[in-house]
Motif scaffolding. Sequence first.
Motif, PDB file in Angstrom:
ATOM      1  N   PHE A  32       0.939  -1.148   0.090  1.00 12.00           N
ATOM      2  CA  PHE A  32      -0.022  -0.085  -0.061  1.00 12.00           C
ATOM      3  C   PHE A  32       0.781   1.336  -0.097  1.00 12.00           C
ATOM      4  O   PHE A  32       0.612   2.227   0.787  1.00 12.00           O
ATOM      5  CB  PHE A  32      -0.989   0.084   1.260  1.00 12.00           C
ATOM      6  CG  PHE A  32      -1.742  -1.017   1.019  1.00 12.00           C
ATOM      7  CD1 PHE A  32      -3.051  -1.052   0.531  1.00 12.00           C
ATOM      8  CD2 PHE A  32      -1.697  -2.314   2.078  1.00 12.00           C
ATOM      9  CE1 PHE A  32      -3.926  -2.156   0.461  1.00 12.00           C
ATOM     10  CE2 PHE A  32      -2.600  -3.241   2.171  1.00 12.00           C
ATOM     11  CZ  PHE A  32      -3.522  -3.184   1.514  1.00 12.00           C
ATOM     12  N   GLU A  35      -1.195   4.524  -0.454  1.00 10.84           N
ATOM     13  CA  GLU A  35      -2.052   4.836   0.851  1.00 10.84           C
ATOM     14  C   GLU A  35      -1.374   5.212   2.012  1.00 10.84           C
ATOM     15  O   GLU A  35      -1.602   6.134   2.897  1.00 10.84           O
ATOM     16  CB  GLU A  35      -2.890   3.554   1.143  1.00 10.84           C
ATOM     17  CG  GLU A  35      -3.955   3.180   0.117  1.00 10.84           C
ATOM     18  CD  GLU A  35      -3.440   2.325  -0.878  1.00 10.84           C
ATOM     19  OE1 GLU A  35      -2.238   2.382  -1.078  1.00 10.84           O
ATOM     20  OE2 GLU A  35      -4.306   2.018  -1.579  1.00 10.84           O
ATOM     21  N   GLN A  69     -13.218   4.286   1.882  1.00 12.20           N
ATOM     22  CA  GLN A  69     -13.105   4.201   0.326  1.00 12.20           C
ATOM     23  C   GLN A  69     -12.357   2.863  -0.043  1.00 12.20           C
ATOM     24  O   GLN A  69     -12.549   2.425  -1.261  1.00 12.20           O
ATOM     25  CB  GLN A  69     -12.450   5.388  -0.201  1.00 12.20           C
ATOM     26  CG  GLN A  69     -13.255   6.638   0.224  1.00 12.20           C
ATOM     27  CD  GLN A  69     -12.846   8.102  -0.209  1.00 12.20           C
ATOM     28  OE1 GLN A  69     -11.751   8.202  -0.344  1.00 12.20           O
ATOM     29  NE2 GLN A  69     -14.027   9.216  -0.383  1.00 12.20           N
ATOM     30  N   GLU A  70     -11.353   2.411   0.538  1.00 11.97           N
ATOM     31  CA  GLU A  70     -10.299   1.497   0.208  1.00 11.97           C
ATOM     32  C   GLU A  70     -10.418   0.515   1.112  1.00 11.97           C
ATOM     33  O   GLU A  70      -9.312   0.340   1.933  1.00 11.97           O
ATOM     34  CB  GLU A  70      -9.090   2.086  -0.247  1.00 11.97           C
ATOM     35  CG  GLU A  70      -9.259   3.164  -1.344  1.00 11.97           C
ATOM     36  CD  GLU A  70      -7.581   3.678  -1.785  1.00 11.97           C
ATOM     37  OE1 GLU A  70      -6.939   2.766  -1.567  1.00 11.97           O
ATOM     38  OE2 GLU A  70      -7.731   4.711  -1.898  1.00 11.97           O
ATOM     39  N   ARG A  71     -11.472  -0.535   1.243  1.00 12.08           N
ATOM     40  CA  ARG A  71     -11.550  -1.230   2.516  1.00 12.08           C
ATOM     41  C   ARG A  71     -10.330  -2.253   2.341  1.00 12.08           C
ATOM     42  O   ARG A  71     -10.118  -2.805   3.666  1.00 12.08           O
ATOM     43  CB  ARG A  71     -13.007  -1.886   2.179  1.00 12.08           C
ATOM     44  CG  ARG A  71     -14.064  -0.851   2.196  1.00 12.08           C
ATOM     45  CD  ARG A  71     -15.286  -1.520   1.835  1.00 12.08           C
ATOM     46  NE  ARG A  71     -15.561  -2.672   2.717  1.00 12.08           N
ATOM     47  CZ  ARG A  71     -16.859  -3.060   3.303  1.00 12.08           C
ATOM     48  NH1 ARG A  71     -17.735  -2.457   2.645  1.00 12.08           N
ATOM     49  NH2 ARG A  71     -16.946  -4.072   3.882  1.00 12.08           N
ATOM     50  N   PHE A  73      -7.590  -1.682   2.368  1.00  7.98           N
ATOM     51  CA  PHE A  73      -6.343  -0.904   3.154  1.00  7.98           C
ATOM     52  C   PHE A  73      -6.576  -1.201   4.565  1.00  7.98           C
ATOM     53  O   PHE A  73      -5.562  -1.126   5.333  1.00  7.98           O
ATOM     54  CB  PHE A  73      -6.239   0.612   2.957  1.00  7.98           C
ATOM     55  CG  PHE A  73      -5.220   1.378   3.416  1.00  7.98           C
ATOM     56  CD1 PHE A  73      -3.895   1.411   3.409  1.00  7.98           C
ATOM     57  CD2 PHE A  73      -5.709   2.452   4.155  1.00  7.98           C
ATOM     58  CE1 PHE A  73      -2.973   1.761   4.049  1.00  7.98           C
ATOM     59  CE2 PHE A  73      -4.684   3.271   4.544  1.00  7.98           C
ATOM     60  CZ  PHE A  73      -3.332   3.075   4.775  1.00  7.98           C
TER      61      PHE A  73
END
Length: 81
Positions: A32, A35, A69-71, A73
């Motif tokens: 990630f 992120e 929004q970015e599960r 993550f």
Amino acid sequence: MPVGTIVRRAGVASATHYRHFPTPGSLIAEAFPEELARCVAALDEALQDDDPWRGLCQVLTKVCTMQAQERGFSEPFPTSH
């Protein structure tokens, strides 16, 4: 999902996994990068705020929004039970 399960599903030996990613943080950083960069930017911005409470609220809002929004993550992060 436990790392051991992911390693088995990927068909990789545990030794190979730990040689490349000796810590959970190293695996998360590799998986990630964008992120984590956004989290660091949010923290840096919050630290510049003259009002510590506002800075804290700001960083929590941004990071929680990212996780919503970015599960995927949020999956690697430990939670207390």
